[in-house]
Design a protein around this motif. Sequence first.
Motif, PDB file in Angstrom:
ATOM      1  N   UNK A 192       0.971  -1.082   0.056  1.00  0.00           N
ATOM      2  CA  UNK A 192      -0.031  -0.057  -0.065  1.00  0.00           C
ATOM      3  C   UNK A 192       1.112   1.247   0.026  1.00  0.00           C
ATOM      4  N   UNK A 193       1.793   1.310   0.917  1.00  0.00           N
ATOM      5  CA  UNK A 193       2.572   2.381   1.041  1.00  0.00           C
ATOM      6  C   UNK A 193       3.514   2.390  -0.294  1.00  0.00           C
ATOM      7  N   UNK A 194       4.071   1.268  -0.781  1.00  0.00           N
ATOM      8  CA  UNK A 194       4.812   1.285  -2.069  1.00  0.00           C
ATOM      9  C   UNK A 194       4.252   2.049  -3.141  1.00  0.00           C
ATOM     10  N   UNK A 195       2.808   1.580  -3.433  1.00  0.00           N
ATOM     11  CA  UNK A 195       1.910   2.215  -4.283  1.00  0.00           C
ATOM     12  C   UNK A 195       1.715   3.689  -4.207  1.00  0.00           C
ATOM     13  N   UNK A 196       1.728   4.138  -2.811  1.00  0.00           N
ATOM     14  CA  UNK A 196       1.540   5.568  -2.441  1.00  0.00           C
ATOM     15  C   UNK A 196       2.627   6.395  -3.065  1.00  0.00           C
ATOM     16  N   UNK A 197       3.849   5.738  -3.059  1.00  0.00           N
ATOM     17  CA  UNK A 197       5.257   6.328  -3.222  1.00  0.00           C
ATOM     18  C   UNK A 197       5.385   6.179  -4.542  1.00  0.00           C
ATOM     19  N   UNK A 198       5.338   5.095  -5.165  1.00  0.00           N
ATOM     20  CA  UNK A 198       5.972   4.991  -6.623  1.00  0.00           C
ATOM     21  C   UNK A 198       4.744   5.152  -7.712  1.00  0.00           C
ATOM     22  N   UNK A 199       3.598   4.996  -7.398  1.00  0.00           N
ATOM     23  CA  UNK A 199       2.180   4.978  -8.187  1.00  0.00           C
ATOM     24  C   UNK A 199       2.272   4.006  -9.152  1.00  0.00           C
ATOM     25  N   UNK A 200       3.016   2.937  -9.396  1.00  0.00           N
ATOM     26  CA  UNK A 200       2.909   1.888 -10.360  1.00  0.00           C
ATOM     27  C   UNK A 200       1.587   1.161 -10.192  1.00  0.00           C
ATOM     28  N   UNK A 201       0.899   1.296 -11.342  1.00  0.00           N
ATOM     29  CA  UNK A 201      -0.211   0.733 -11.319  1.00  0.00           C
ATOM     30  C   UNK A 201      -1.451   1.615 -11.042  1.00  0.00           C
ATOM     31  N   UNK A 202      -1.029   2.659 -10.550  1.00  0.00           N
ATOM     32  CA  UNK A 202      -2.243   3.714 -10.100  1.00  0.00           C
ATOM     33  C   UNK A 202      -2.774   4.493 -11.477  1.00  0.00           C
ATOM     34  N   UNK A 203      -1.873   4.345 -12.480  1.00  0.00           N
ATOM     35  CA  UNK A 203      -2.137   5.337 -13.560  1.00  0.00           C
ATOM     36  C   UNK A 203      -1.955   6.739 -13.771  1.00  0.00           C
ATOM     37  N   UNK A 204      -0.936   7.147 -12.716  1.00  0.00           N
ATOM     38  CA  UNK A 204      -0.807   8.796 -12.788  1.00  0.00           C
ATOM     39  C   UNK A 204       0.433   9.040 -13.615  1.00  0.00           C
ATOM     40  N   UNK A 205       1.501   8.134 -13.645  1.00  0.00           N
ATOM     41  CA  UNK A 205       2.600   8.331 -14.390  1.00  0.00           C
ATOM     42  C   UNK A 205       2.207   8.542 -16.020  1.00  0.00           C
ATOM     43  N   UNK A 206       1.447   7.915 -16.534  1.00  0.00           N
ATOM     44  CA  UNK A 206       1.407   8.029 -17.919  1.00  0.00           C
ATOM     45  C   UNK A 206       0.598   9.163 -18.445  1.00  0.00           C
ATOM     46  N   UNK A 207      -0.116   9.918 -17.336  1.00  0.00           N
ATOM     47  CA  UNK A 207      -0.513  11.162 -17.853  1.00  0.00           C
ATOM     48  C   UNK A 207       0.416  11.994 -17.901  1.00  0.00           C
ATOM     49  N   UNK A 208       1.796  12.203 -17.115  1.00  0.00           N
ATOM     50  CA  UNK A 208       2.636  13.150 -17.548  1.00  0.00           C
ATOM     51  C   UNK A 208       3.321  12.396 -18.833  1.00  0.00           C
TER      52      UNK A 208
END
Length: 459
Positions: free
Chosen positions: A274-290
């Motif tokens: 959970x904290x790993x996703x909070x930190x690196x956001x892998x799988x969250x879908x945020x980075x591809x927006x940038x």
Amino acid sequence: MEILTEVFEKINNIVWGPPLLILLVGTGVYLTIRLNLLQVFKLPLALKYVFGKDEEKTDDKAKGDISSFAALCTALSATIGTGNIVGVATAIQYGGPGALFWMWIAAFFGMATKYAEGVLAIKYRVVDKNGEMSGGPMYYIEKGLGLKWLGKIFALFGIGVAFFGIGTFAQVNAISNSTKILFNVPLVITATIITILVAIVILGGVKRISKVAESAVPFMAIFYILGVILLLICNIKEIPHAISLIITSAFNPKAALGGGAGITVAIAMQRGVGRGVFSNEAGLGSAPIAAAAAKTNSPVKQGLITMTGTFFDTIIICTMTGLALVVTNVWSNGALEGAELTTEAFMIGIPISYIGKYIVNIGLIFFAFTTILGWNYYGERCTEYIFGINGIKPYRYIYIALVAIGAFLPLNLIFIMADIVNGLMAIPNLIALIGLSGVVAYETKKYFEDIKEEKVNIE
């Protein structure tokens, strides 16, 4: 407030139950297998692209608003934040040192996930009515899967994360606490200054955000890493024991920490992932927006560059914070939490204690501020997808208002809220990544075949 926290805690336990953990890590495992361990064998090439000369930056034929490096810095500005200092501290405090091991596992497979996100971001991006690039999960869900309704759900949750999750409350709270620790500045003054600075930057759009990120991200990362290296050198004899404790307690917390700790493997895994996703956001879908804003014609090249974000964020920076907490043994101090816990580790671990205090909190201020900027952009793109370009200005004003109140909410409630909206945002994106894995595999195979036939120059 306690009742509200309990309600959100129950919701969080449902959202971050076994199904989501399996979907999140399972997607990374599936992509890792399908892409033939790309995050291992192609990492040197990815790092070469990050630190090498960007030919496409000056290529008039390459489409995009900002350079690939600027896009990575914008993504890193959103990921390298409180998760690296506060998030790691809360993960280890409540999940034991073994939580760091599960952060590593999530990050390793998350690199394949992040790569796929970057590929699809370029593959399915569009030009909006302002002439700017728009992309991300909402677009590859709509154009790749043909499920526009699911794209809108993703975008709605994306706005939720920007407003109530990673974007505002957690970051402003961290900055306010840091300025109070360092200079005893009242929360009201810090909140006011941060709000004004955020407003000045985000009202200038993605190019201004990327310029700030391109300048601040490398500086803040190097500053913090050098500080941790100093701490680890001062405690070098404790490192082998710390690593042993991290690995042992990941699988047998009771034996490693004692039965009274009350930490189970499930808790360590949940906190770590959970904290790993909070930190690196892998799988969250945020980075591809940038990533979609990058000036490039190659989905695979941008995917490789995007993938390094998880490597820098978790494998390097989160690991360093975690080791600092474990070698100094402050992780078990129940009287402190978040930034205060990490600050204590640096004050104990570095002989001249006040140096440690400044390293953590100055680093955190930079980390958190750039995260606010990055997540404003993510939420803005999600808003534009649902409401069109007319929704951007109202979104920005609401975002600025939420930044203003973030300093006054309790830390535990903030992280619980963030976890909930993070999990909800990840679900549509993970479905799309699995559904479009064939596209990612095809683009990847074609790109590396072109390299072999010298159709693509990697120099």
